[in-house]
Design a protein around this motif. Structure first.
Motif, mmCIF file in Angstrom:
data_model
loop_
_atom_site.group_PDB
_atom_site.id
_atom_site.type_symbol
_atom_site.label_atom_id
_atom_site.label_comp_id
_atom_site.label_asym_id
_atom_site.label_seq_id
_atom_site.Cartn_x
_atom_site.Cartn_y
_atom_site.Cartn_z
ATOM 1 N N ASP A 82 0.760 -1.041 -0.034
ATOM 2 C CA ASP A 82 -0.038 0.098 0.177
ATOM 3 C C ASP A 82 0.861 1.306 -0.054
ATOM 4 O O ASP A 82 0.556 2.508 -0.708
ATOM 5 N N ARG A 85 2.193 2.075 -3.457
ATOM 6 C CA ARG A 85 1.395 2.583 -4.507
ATOM 7 C C ARG A 85 0.916 4.069 -4.001
ATOM 8 O O ARG A 85 0.805 4.800 -4.839
ATOM 9 N N LEU A 214 -4.736 3.080 -6.768
ATOM 10 C CA LEU A 214 -4.110 3.290 -5.324
ATOM 11 C C LEU A 214 -5.130 2.425 -4.633
ATOM 12 O O LEU A 214 -4.399 1.978 -3.312
ATOM 13 N N GLY A 217 -5.635 -1.738 -5.734
ATOM 14 C CA GLY A 217 -4.378 -2.409 -6.178
ATOM 15 C C GLY A 217 -4.682 -3.075 -7.444
ATOM 16 O O GLY A 217 -3.686 -3.925 -7.802
#
Length: 238
Positions: A82, A85, A214, A217
């Motif tokens: 995460d 991203r 974002l 994913g």
């Protein structure tokens, strides 16, 4: 395994938070630039146009700051999943927002250049295109702030709305140019303005794709919807 020191984790989290805040701030500045450009389209005010052009420098600086902060995070923290991203999204969005600022500045300059030129009915369709593009930009920025993948996806799926309206405007300008060749300069400005607005719409769609990835994913694998622009070719602005 010994957990990382709390101050290291906190510094990392603060750096990510600051990066995200920088993107939001830059997005707000881009919205202001587009608002100014659209006001120039109506008012044809050289003073307002100069303000928009000056404002473009702020976006350039903010993009550089976001890029530098992103590089520091990538090198020093080596984020994954995460967090990675988040950093990559910031880089992509900063690039799109900077280009939006460039197009807004060009639109403002060309709108001011219409001052003193003969009026043309072909101008009538541009405000509607401007409103549509501005609405899409605002929606994707809200989607980023709220982490709303569905709103971002909605903008991405409706990309053809901007293309269709842009083609309609170009056709109207081309027809008007054929009827009144003595207004060639005004019509060229209108074509470049229309193309600038269409490109802002494209960058809003790019941001929508970035926001969706974002949050989820998952990349958007479908081909982006595009209207038929065979009769709507316009020159590129610098």
């Amino acid at each position: 395994m010994k957990p990382p020191h709390r101050h290291i984790v906190t510094a990392y989290e603060e750096a990510l938070k600051k990066l995200r805040s920088g993107v939001v701030e830059m997005a707000g500045a881009a919205e202001t630039q587009v608002d100014g450009a659209l006001a120039c389209l109506v008012q044809r005010d050289p003073t307002l146009a100069r303000e928009v052009v000056r404002g473009d420098g702020r976006l350039d600086r903010e993009q550089q700051e976001i890029e530098a902060a992103s590089m520091r995070l990538l090198v020093l923290r080596q984020p994954v999943a995460d967090d990675l991203r988040e950093v990559m999204a910031a880089l992509k969005m900063a690039g799109s927002l900077e280009r939006i600022g460039d197009h807004a500045a060009n639109i403002a300059k060309r709108s001011a250049a219409l001052r003193g030129l003969p009026d043309t009915p072909a101008l009538a369709g541009l405000p509607a295109l401007g409103r549509l593009v501005r609405e899409r930009l605002g929606t994707v920025i809200d989607a980023y702030v709220e982490g709303d993948a569905e709103r971002a996806l909605q903008v991405w799926r409706n990309d053809d709305e901007v293309d269709a309206l842009h083609s309609s405007v170009v056709q109207a300008v081309t027809a008007a140019a054929a009827e009144t060749p003595d207004r060639f300069q005004a019509h060229m400005h209108l074509l470049f303005i229309a193309k600038g607005l269409e490109r802002i719409g494209d960058h809003a769609t790019n941001i929508a794709e970035t926001v969706h990835f974002l949050v989820t994913g998952q990349p958007l694998s479908d081909e982006r919807p595009k209207a038929d622009e065979a009769s709507g070719a316009t020159p590129r602005d610098s």
